[in-house]
Design a protein around this motif. Structure first.
Motif, short mmCIF file in Angstrom:
data_model
loop_
_atom_site.label_atom_id
_atom_site.label_comp_id
_atom_site.label_asym_id
_atom_site.label_seq_id
_atom_site.Cartn_x
_atom_site.Cartn_y
_atom_site.Cartn_z
N GLY A 253 -34.70 -22.00 -14.53
CA GLY A 253 -35.27 -22.52 -15.76
C GLY A 253 -35.72 -21.83 -16.84
N LYS A 254 -35.57 -20.28 -16.76
CA LYS A 254 -36.28 -19.63 -18.00
C LYS A 254 -35.15 -18.74 -18.48
CE LYS A 254 -41.29 -19.53 -17.37
NZ LYS A 254 -42.27 -18.70 -17.21
N ASP A 255 -35.34 -18.36 -19.76
CA ASP A 255 -34.21 -17.47 -20.38
C ASP A 255 -34.92 -16.82 -21.49
OD1 ASP A 255 -31.32 -18.14 -22.18
OD2 ASP A 255 -31.81 -16.33 -20.93
N GLY A 256 -34.38 -15.83 -21.98
CA GLY A 256 -34.89 -15.03 -23.15
C GLY A 256 -35.05 -13.62 -22.94
N LYS A 257 -35.44 -12.69 -23.98
CA LYS A 257 -35.80 -11.50 -23.91
C LYS A 257 -37.16 -11.05 -24.12
CE LYS A 257 -31.24 -9.84 -24.47
NZ LYS A 257 -30.23 -8.70 -25.23
N MET B 231 -19.26 -8.75 -20.39
CA MET B 231 -20.47 -8.48 -21.09
C MET B 231 -20.29 -6.95 -21.76
SD MET B 231 -22.56 -7.57 -17.64
CE MET B 231 -24.27 -7.69 -18.36
N GLU B 232 -20.97 -6.64 -22.50
CA GLU B 232 -20.84 -5.25 -23.15
C GLU B 232 -22.11 -4.31 -22.92
OE1 GLU B 232 -20.52 -5.86 -27.51
OE2 GLU B 232 -18.82 -6.95 -27.41
N VAL B 233 -21.69 -3.27 -22.15
CA VAL B 233 -22.90 -2.70 -21.90
C VAL B 233 -22.95 -1.20 -22.49
CG1 VAL B 233 -24.05 -1.26 -19.90
CG2 VAL B 233 -22.90 -3.56 -19.54
N THR B 234 -24.11 -0.79 -23.36
CA THR B 234 -24.02 0.52 -24.08
C THR B 234 -24.92 1.31 -23.40
OG1 THR B 234 -23.71 -0.94 -26.21
CG2 THR B 234 -24.65 1.37 -26.32
N VAL B 235 -24.55 2.67 -22.92
CA VAL B 235 -25.48 3.50 -22.23
C VAL B 235 -25.88 4.63 -23.31
CG1 VAL B 235 -25.29 5.25 -20.54
CG2 VAL B 235 -24.02 3.39 -20.20
N THR B 236 -27.32 4.85 -23.38
CA THR B 236 -27.87 5.53 -24.42
C THR B 236 -28.08 6.92 -23.70
OG1 THR B 236 -30.08 4.78 -23.48
CG2 THR B 236 -28.95 3.52 -25.32
N GLU C 195 -24.48 -16.07 -18.74
CA GLU C 195 -23.57 -15.30 -19.54
C GLU C 195 -24.12 -14.98 -20.91
OE1 GLU C 195 -18.94 -16.35 -20.43
OE2 GLU C 195 -19.94 -17.43 -19.33
N GLU C 196 -24.67 -15.90 -21.51
CA GLU C 196 -25.30 -15.69 -22.93
C GLU C 196 -26.40 -14.65 -22.75
OE1 GLU C 196 -27.70 -18.29 -26.13
OE2 GLU C 196 -26.90 -19.63 -24.36
N SER C 197 -27.20 -14.69 -21.96
CA SER C 197 -28.46 -13.67 -21.86
C SER C 197 -28.06 -12.36 -21.70
CB SER C 197 -29.58 -14.21 -20.78
OG SER C 197 -29.95 -15.58 -21.02
N LEU C 198 -26.98 -12.15 -20.90
CA LEU C 198 -26.37 -10.92 -20.70
C LEU C 198 -25.19 -10.43 -21.42
CD1 LEU C 198 -27.27 -10.91 -16.71
CD2 LEU C 198 -28.83 -10.33 -18.55
N TYR C 199 -24.82 -11.21 -22.44
CA TYR C 199 -23.71 -10.68 -23.07
C TYR C 199 -23.63 -9.36 -23.59
CZ TYR C 199 -19.92 -10.47 -26.37
OH TYR C 199 -18.87 -10.30 -27.19
N ALA D 104 -42.00 -1.40 -22.00
CA ALA D 104 -41.66 -0.02 -22.13
C ALA D 104 -40.30 0.22 -22.07
CB ALA D 104 -42.65 0.85 -21.10
N GLY D 105 -39.58 -0.63 -21.42
CA GLY D 105 -38.38 -0.51 -21.06
C GLY D 105 -37.47 -1.74 -21.32
N GLU D 106 -36.28 -1.61 -21.30
CA GLU D 106 -35.41 -3.27 -21.74
C GLU D 106 -35.62 -4.01 -20.60
OE1 GLU D 106 -33.41 -5.60 -24.20
OE2 GLU D 106 -34.22 -3.71 -24.52
N TYR D 107 -36.43 -5.27 -20.85
CA TYR D 107 -36.72 -6.27 -19.93
C TYR D 107 -36.01 -7.59 -20.22
CZ TYR D 107 -39.58 -8.63 -16.57
OH TYR D 107 -40.25 -9.34 -15.39
N THR D 108 -35.00 -7.89 -19.59
CA THR D 108 -34.07 -9.18 -19.79
C THR D 108 -34.28 -10.24 -18.69
OG1 THR D 108 -32.61 -7.94 -20.77
CG2 THR D 108 -31.98 -10.02 -20.53
N VAL D 109 -34.90 -11.10 -19.06
CA VAL D 109 -35.15 -12.57 -18.29
C VAL D 109 -33.99 -13.33 -18.59
CG1 VAL D 109 -36.43 -14.54 -17.79
CG2 VAL D 109 -37.60 -12.28 -18.56
N PHE D 110 -33.19 -13.78 -17.45
CA PHE D 110 -32.07 -14.64 -17.45
C PHE D 110 -32.22 -15.91 -16.23
CE2 PHE D 110 -31.06 -11.56 -14.45
CZ PHE D 110 -30.16 -12.12 -13.61
N SER D 111 -31.42 -16.85 -16.55
CA SER D 111 -31.45 -17.96 -15.49
C SER D 111 -29.91 -17.85 -15.16
CB SER D 111 -32.11 -19.33 -16.22
OG SER D 111 -31.06 -19.68 -16.88
N PRO D 112 -29.93 -18.65 -13.73
CA PRO D 112 -28.54 -19.08 -13.21
C PRO D 112 -27.57 -19.53 -14.39
CG PRO D 112 -30.13 -19.29 -11.71
CD PRO D 112 -31.00 -19.11 -12.73
N ASP D 113 -28.26 -20.63 -15.11
CA ASP D 113 -27.39 -21.49 -15.95
C ASP D 113 -27.07 -20.78 -17.19
OD1 ASP D 113 -27.74 -23.70 -14.30
OD2 ASP D 113 -29.66 -24.15 -15.25
N THR D 114 -27.81 -19.91 -17.77
CA THR D 114 -27.76 -19.21 -19.11
C THR D 114 -27.34 -17.82 -18.85
OG1 THR D 114 -29.85 -18.99 -19.41
CG2 THR D 114 -28.89 -21.03 -20.42
#
Length: 388
Positions: free
Chosen positions: A360-364, A165-170, A380-384, A368-378
Motif C-alpha cells: 500500500g505504499k509507493d514513491g521514491k 524497465m530502463e536501468v542505467t548503470v553509473t 511497474e510505474e515505480s520501477l520504470y 546516501a544511495g538510491e532508495y526506491t519504495v514500491f508496492s505490488p500494485d504500482t
C-alpha cells in the motif's frame, strides 16, 4: 469408516441374536460369514498395499491466475482390485509459503493404472511443490484402513510477470587497476588510456605532454589520463524474515518479480551481473553469474523456489562476510525489511540501490544511495526507470 464399523457391529449382533433365538444352521452360517469375510478383507488389504505405485504427470509451467493441470497415476501391480483409495495432495508455494490441500479418490482394478486429474492456480509467482502426502487404502466393507506415506513429489512453476524497465548503470567511485573499463566522466592516472587533451598548465607533469599534438599546434598540450573502474553488479534478494511477522504472499511475489525484472533489463542491455541470496535451508550465501537472458531463463525455476526463513541476520550480513575482501561495485538490494547497519557499511565502499517493497505504499526517497519504495500494485510505474 466409523459409520461402516457401527453398521457392522449392529449387523453382527443381529446375526448372533438370530442364531441364539433360532438355533438354525443358516443363522450359524450367517454369523460365520460375518466374522470371516471382514478378516479376509483385512488380510487382502495388507497384502495388496505393497503393490501400489504412484507417479505424477504434470505440465510444469503456468502463468499467474492460470490453472495448472496435472494427474496422479496410481498403479496396482497386484492380482486383486483395490476398491477404495483416497490420495491426499499438498501444494506448497516455496517462494511465498502458501499451502493448499486436495483429496482425490478412486478404485483401481488388478494390474491396472488409474489416472486422477487435479488442478491448481495461484495469483502469485513461485515454484509450487506438489506432494502426495498420504494414500488411504480401505477394504470393500470400509472396516479396515491402511495409510501409506509414499512422499512422491513434483513441482509446478508459476511464472512471474517481468516488467519493462530502463536501468542505467553509473560509473563506480572505486578504481580497479585490473579492469578494462574506464570512466567516461572522471579522470584518473592510467597512462594506457587517454581521457582527453587540454592545454598545458603550470604544475602538469612533463610525462603527460602530448608531443606530437604540441608540435602541430605550436603550443604545449597534455594528455588527461583515464580512470579504470570496477563496474561489477550484484542483485541481492532478501530471504530473511527479520521482523515478527512474515511478509504477505503478494509482497514476496512482487519482490521476486522486481528482482528478475532488473536482471532481465541488465542482461538485455548487455550488462554481465550476478544474482545473490542467502539460502535459508543450506545456510550459505549463494552467488550466480548472469551473462545473458538465456542464463536468467535457466535459473528462474530455482529462484522461484527460494524459501524465506526467520533469521537474526539479513542477506547483506552474509554477503559482507563472504565478499568483504573483493566486493561488487554496484549492489541492487531487493527487500521488504528496513535496511540496517549493514547497508550503511556497504555504502562506504560501493554504490547501493535499495528496492523496498511495501504493502500500500509507493514513491521514491533519496538517501546516501538510491532508495526506491514500491508496492505490488504500482511496481511497474515505480520501477520504470532505475539508476544503479
Amino acid at each position: 469408516m466409523i459409520k461402516s464399523r457401527v453398521y457392522y457391529i449392529v449387523w453382527l449382533l443381529a446375526s448372533l441374536l438370530l442364531y441364539l433365538w433360532s438355533d438354525s444352521w443358516i443363522a450359524c452360517f450367517l454369523v460365520a460369514v460375518s466374522v470371516i469375510l471382514p478378516l479376509v478383507s483385512g488380510l487382502w488389504l495388507l497384502t495388496e498395499k505393497r503393490q501400489i505405485h504412484c507417479y505424477f504427470q504434470i505440465k510444469d509451467i503456468a502463468g499467474k491466475g492460470q490453472e495448472a493441470k496435472g494427474s496422479l497415476c496410481v498403479e496396482n501391480h497386484g492380482f486383486l482390485p483395490l476398491p477404495r483409495l483416497g490420495c491426499h495432495l499438498v501444494f506448497q508455494n516455496r517462494l511465498t509459503g502458501e499451502k493448499a490441500r486436495q483429496d482425490v479418490y478412486c478404485s483401481v482394478s488388478a494390474k491396472k493404472t488409474q489416472q486422477l486429474e487435479w488442478g491448481l492456480s495461484s495469483e502469485y509467482c513461485g515454484n509450487i511443490r506438489v506432494v502426495l502426502e498420504t494414500i488411504s487404502c480401505s477394504d470393500v466393507f470400509g472396516l479396515w484402513k491402511v495409510v501409506l506415506r509414499p512422499g512422491e513429489k513434483s513441482h509446478v512453476v508459476i511464472l512471474p510477470d517481468i516488467i519493462q524497465m530502463e536501468v542505467t548503470v553509473t560509473d563506480s567511485d572505486t578504481a580497479n587497476w585490473e579492469s578494462v573499463t574506464y570512466s567516461s566522466v572522471k579522470r584518473g592516472d592510467d597512462p594506457s588510456e587517454i581521457f582527453g587533451v587540454r592545454e598545458y598548465l603550470p604544475g602538469d607533469s612533463l610525462k603527460n605532454i602530448h608531443w606530437k599534438l604540441s608540435g602541430k599546434m605550436d603550443d604545449l598540450y597534455v594528455k588527461e589520463l583515464s580512470l579504470p573502474i570496477e563496474n561489477s553488479i550484484l542483485l541481492i534478494y532478501e530471504t530473511a524474515i527479520l521482523g515478527k511477522r512474515r511478509e504477505s504472499a503478494r509482497v514476496r511475489s512482487a519482490m521476486m518479480e522486481a528482482f528478475l525484472s532488473v536482471s532481465q533489463a541488465l542482461a538485455g542491455g548487455g550488462h554481465v551481473h550476478a544474482l545473490g541470496w542467502y539460502d535459508q535451508e543450506k545456510e550459505r550465501f549463494c552467488c550466480e553469474n548472469v551473462a545473458s537472458e538465456d542464463d536468467l531463463t535457466g535459473m528462474i525455476g530455482g529462484l522461484l523456489a527460494l524459501a524465506s526463513g526467520r533469521n537474526d541476520y539479513s542477506s547483506l550480513h552474509y554477503y559482507l562476510r563472504e565478499y568483504i575482501e573483493k566486493p561488487f561495485a554496484h549492489i541492487v538490494y531487493v527487500t521488504a525489511q528496513e535496511p540496517g547497519e549493514e547497508l550503511k557499511r556497504m555504502m562506504e565502499f560501493c554504490s547501493v540501490c535499495v528496492l523496498h517493497c511495501r504493502e500500500g505504499k509507493d514513491g521514491k526517497e533519496n538517501t546516501a544511495g538510491e532508495y526506491t519504495v514500491f508496492s505490488p500494485d504500482t511496481m511497474e510505474e515505480s520501477l520504470y526507470q532505475l539508476l544503479v
